[in-house]
Design an enzyme around this catalytic site. Structure first.
Site, PDB file in Angstrom:
ATOM      1  N   GLU A 157      17.648  24.808  14.932  1.00 41.54           N
ATOM      2  CA  GLU A 157      18.937  25.371  14.533  1.00 41.54           C
ATOM      3  C   GLU A 157      18.755  26.708  13.819  1.00 41.54           C
ATOM      4  O   GLU A 157      19.478  27.673  14.081  1.00 41.54           O
ATOM      5  CB  GLU A 157      19.684  24.409  13.608  1.00 41.54           C
ATOM      6  CG  GLU A 157      19.913  23.025  14.214  1.00 41.54           C
ATOM      7  CD  GLU A 157      18.834  22.027  13.815  1.00 41.54           C
ATOM      8  OE1 GLU A 157      19.195  20.888  13.466  1.00 41.54           O
ATOM      9  OE2 GLU A 157      17.643  22.398  13.863  1.00 41.54           O
ATOM     10  N   ALA A 182      -8.335   3.624  33.975  1.00 43.02           N
ATOM     11  CA  ALA A 182      -8.551   4.059  35.353  1.00 43.02           C
ATOM     12  C   ALA A 182      -9.104   2.887  36.142  1.00 43.02           C
ATOM     13  O   ALA A 182      -9.904   2.100  35.628  1.00 43.02           O
ATOM     14  CB  ALA A 182      -9.530   5.240  35.397  1.00 43.02           C
ATOM     15  N   SER A 216     -19.031   2.346  35.262  1.00 40.73           N
ATOM     16  CA  SER A 216     -17.666   2.860  35.412  1.00 40.73           C
ATOM     17  C   SER A 216     -17.608   4.381  35.376  1.00 40.73           C
ATOM     18  O   SER A 216     -16.507   4.949  35.332  1.00 40.73           O
ATOM     19  CB  SER A 216     -16.770   2.301  34.296  1.00 40.73           C
ATOM     20  OG  SER A 216     -17.247   2.703  33.027  1.00 40.73           O
ATOM     21  N   THR A 247     -16.603  -1.762  23.977  1.00 39.99           N
ATOM     22  CA  THR A 247     -16.639  -0.455  24.631  1.00 39.99           C
ATOM     23  C   THR A 247     -17.484   0.529  23.830  1.00 39.99           C
ATOM     24  O   THR A 247     -18.256   1.313  24.392  1.00 39.99           O
ATOM     25  CB  THR A 247     -15.203   0.093  24.784  1.00 39.99           C
ATOM     26  OG1 THR A 247     -14.453  -0.802  25.609  1.00 39.99           O
ATOM     27  CG2 THR A 247     -15.202   1.474  25.405  1.00 39.99           C
ATOM     28  N   LEU A 252     -15.119  10.013  21.970  1.00 42.25           N
ATOM     29  CA  LEU A 252     -13.657   9.921  21.845  1.00 42.25           C
ATOM     30  C   LEU A 252     -13.055  11.170  21.212  1.00 42.25           C
ATOM     31  O   LEU A 252     -12.040  11.103  20.524  1.00 42.25           O
ATOM     32  CB  LEU A 252     -13.234   8.684  21.040  1.00 42.25           C
ATOM     33  CG  LEU A 252     -13.586   7.318  21.633  1.00 42.25           C
ATOM     34  CD1 LEU A 252     -13.036   6.212  20.740  1.00 42.25           C
ATOM     35  CD2 LEU A 252     -13.065   7.175  23.053  1.00 42.25           C
TER      36      LEU A 252
END
Length: 376
Positions: A59, A161, A175, A203, A211
């Site tokens: 605004e 995935a 993977s 993991t 990460l």
């Protein structure tokens, strides 16, 4: 007000304001994305949007650009103007001072310090205020902000995935990589607008990931560097892991059970990791209570990346808001040892969990399927 009370011209102006608001994606959190359009008669005299956290609100930008033309004009804004001083002055004061005659807001602000007070202040100043035009679209745009201030938890995106035959890895556990390079760059861009990325200890131990956000020149970078969160009930994450080794540069939060091993905790804390204890049951850490805690830590966006057990736990607890699934044109074959995550099994296909408003986007050789599981 009912949608039918607004004209097609009103809808056109608000649609433009929503388009402008979306330009703040990933750059304004924890604030909402907001767009504004100033109209005098039949002419748009100025536009604005909230471009970055700490910067001027939509605004204020639009009214500043409009200058004297704002007097007697209509202001279309995607969320109720704020009426409190934060990093910027109250937008209601700017609207009133500019002499705006009419304000059309898509929705009220769920933030407790505003929550209708801004609209009331405008009405008290004699401004014609109407609310509810394209509210559904406005709420969808700012679903994470709305959830944070109504539920008290971050908005949860689950990502994985898989191959065309539904495998997250080969039978031997490999993977890298299912998805193509273009998909992986897309994920890093997504990471760059998150508050945190979460994985399980399995993991973390298997892949030893960083990460972090790693982008190439030309990739979209929203500028955020999310904390890494590891669910580690037994504190198995070694101090020699890449996550722990980089905890001094990028925040690392290790979530464990109450009464965890104090010696292991001290090792991780010596690496400058934050260790928090959460209640658990037979299924592990209570994820709903963890989300409550992350909300108390002012997190708005949480990306859950894996592994399959953690992703399934979030889905089965009904805690996922949005899915992003990459399907690669590959057939891994073998027994489905590494099957995709999912909710509790449905008795009938009619009971299967369905995505709302799914989209299908080719990225490189992959197909990205996205959709939400609920609206706010």
């Amino acid at each position: 007000m009912a949608e039918s009370a607004f004209s097609e011209t009103d809808r056109t102006r608000m649609a433009r304001a929503l388009e402008l608001a979306a330009r703040g994606l990933g750059r304004v959190e924890p604030n909402p994305m907001v767009g504004a359009v100033v109209v005098r008669g039949d002419r748009v005299v100025a536009e604005g949007w909230h471009a970055r956290f700490g910067g001027p609100h939509a605004e204020a930008v639009a009214l500043d650009r409009a200058g004297p033309d704002a007097r007697g004009a209509a202001l279309y804004v995607t969320m109720e103007p704020c009426c409190h001083a934060g990093k910027t002055p109250p937008c209601t004061e700017a609207v009133i001072a500019a002499g705006v005659a009419r304000v059309v807001a898509a929705m009220s602000d769920p933030f407790p310090a505003v929550a209708g007070r801004g609209l009331a202040a405008l009405r008290a100043a004699g401004i014609d205020v109407q609310v509810g035009l394209m509210e559904t679209e406005a709420r969808r745009l700012n679903a994470p902000f709305i959830k944070r201030h109504t539920v008290g938890r971050p908005y949860v995106i689950a990502k994985w995935a898989q191959t065309l035959d539904g495998r997250l890895a080969t039978a031997q556990g490999d993977s890298r990589w299912i998805s193509c390079p273009e998909s992986r760059r897309w994920v890093h861009a997504l990471r760059s607008r998150m508050d945190a990325i979460l994985i399980g200890a399995g993991t973390a131990l298997r892949d030893d990931p960083l990460l972090t956000v790693r982008l190439d020149a030309g990739d979209t970078d929203y500028g955020r560097r999310p904390a890494r969160i590891v669910l580690d009930g037994r504190l198995r994450l070694p101090a020699t892991s890449r996550l722990a080794a980089t905890a001094g540069d990028v925040p690392l939060v290790v979530v464990t059970h109450e009464g965890s091993d104090p010696a292991r905790r001290r090792e991780l804390e010596a690496c400058r990791a934050t260790v928090i204890e959460m209640p658990c049951d037979a299924g592990g850490i209570l994820l709903a209570e963890l989300l409550d805690e992350l909300g108390r830590r002012d997190m708005t966006h949480l990306l859950v990346e894996g592994g399959p057990r953690v992703l399934s736990s979030f889905l089965r607890a009904g805690l996922v808001d949005r899915l992003a699934v990459f399907i690669a044109p590959k057939l891994a074959g073998g027994d489905p040892v590494h099957a995709p995550p999912g909710p509790a099994g449905a008795a009938a296909m009619a009971d299967a969990l369905a995505l709302l408003r799914p989209t299908f986007t080719p990225i490189g050789d992959d197909l990205l399927v996205e959709g939400v599981l609920r609206d706010y």
